[in-house]
Design a protein around this motif. Structure first.
Motif, PDB file in Angstrom:
ATOM      1  N   TRP A  84     -19.932   6.654 -28.292  1.00 56.87           N
ATOM      2  CA  TRP A  84     -21.045   5.686 -28.468  1.00 56.87           C
ATOM      3  C   TRP A  84     -21.311   5.158 -29.675  1.00 56.87           C
ATOM      4  N   ASP A  85     -21.007   5.891 -30.792  1.00 53.53           N
ATOM      5  CA  ASP A  85     -20.993   5.594 -32.285  1.00 53.53           C
ATOM      6  C   ASP A  85     -20.027   4.294 -32.589  1.00 53.53           C
ATOM      7  N   ARG A  88     -21.723   1.325 -30.255  1.00 53.07           N
ATOM      8  CA  ARG A  88     -22.731   0.653 -31.295  1.00 53.07           C
ATOM      9  C   ARG A  88     -22.371   0.171 -32.468  1.00 53.07           C
ATOM     10  N   SER A  96     -25.942   1.283 -24.154  1.00 55.39           N
ATOM     11  CA  SER A  96     -25.610   2.563 -23.821  1.00 55.39           C
ATOM     12  C   SER A  96     -24.016   2.539 -23.698  1.00 55.39           C
ATOM     13  N   ILE A  97     -23.414   3.573 -23.782  1.00 55.58           N
ATOM     14  CA  ILE A  97     -21.834   3.401 -23.633  1.00 55.58           C
ATOM     15  C   ILE A  97     -21.482   2.926 -22.241  1.00 55.58           C
ATOM     16  N   GLU A  98     -22.468   3.257 -21.398  1.00 59.16           N
ATOM     17  CA  GLU A  98     -22.049   2.631 -19.804  1.00 59.16           C
ATOM     18  C   GLU A  98     -22.197   1.218 -19.847  1.00 59.16           C
ATOM     19  N   TRP A 100     -21.678  -0.876 -22.628  1.00 61.52           N
ATOM     20  CA  TRP A 100     -20.285  -1.178 -23.297  1.00 61.52           C
ATOM     21  C   TRP A 100     -19.130  -1.158 -22.543  1.00 61.52           C
TER      22      TRP A 100
END
Length: 137
Positions: A84-85, A88, A96-98, A100
């Motif tokens: 996630w970082d 972002r 959210s990572i989802e 992305w």
């Protein structure tokens, strides 16, 4: 091979048009400090992965220089393992990572290269060196 400008490999983000203009603006504003690619793109173009310290010429739709970035980190990870970082740091507004993964998966599918959880993703982190078009070191 990717085009070169004054000996620097070029970085052409997204697809030509509105997307590339938006992504370039995010880099130039400092909001975008990372980008992801597919390892297969490197093989297709007979290119090596970027390396820490390498400078790239950020280009527009016409391969004209709009800025220079310097690579600060390179990592190859499975699509399912992109953190996630990193997502972002791409600065594209994902919440959210989802989100992305859904957006990037759809993008690559539209480009004719669908990804799976096991697809290898090149995660590049960079810093903006110049936005005036100077490629001096």
């Amino acid at each position: 091979m990717w085009p070169r400008i004054d000996g620097l490999r070029t970085l052409a983000l997204g697809t030509p048009g509105e997307l590339r203009a938006r992504l370039n603006a995010l880099v130039l504003s400092g909001e975008k400090t990372a980008t992801a690619g597919l390892t297969g793109e490197y093989a297709q173009e007979n290119e090596e992965l970027e390396h820490v310290g390498e400078r790239l010429a950020l280009v527009d739709d016409h391969d004209a220089l709009v800025g220079v970035v310097e690579i600060t980190n390179v990592e190859v990870v499975r699509f399912a393992d992109v953190p996630w970082d990193f997502a972002r740091a791409e600065g594209e507004g994902d919440r959210s990572i989802e989100e992305w993964r859904a957006g990037h998966g759809a993008y690559w599918a539209r480009q004719g290269t669908p990804v799976t959880d096991d697809s290898e993703i090149v995660c590049l982190r960079f810093r903006l060196v110049s936005s005036e078009g100077s490629v001096g070191t």
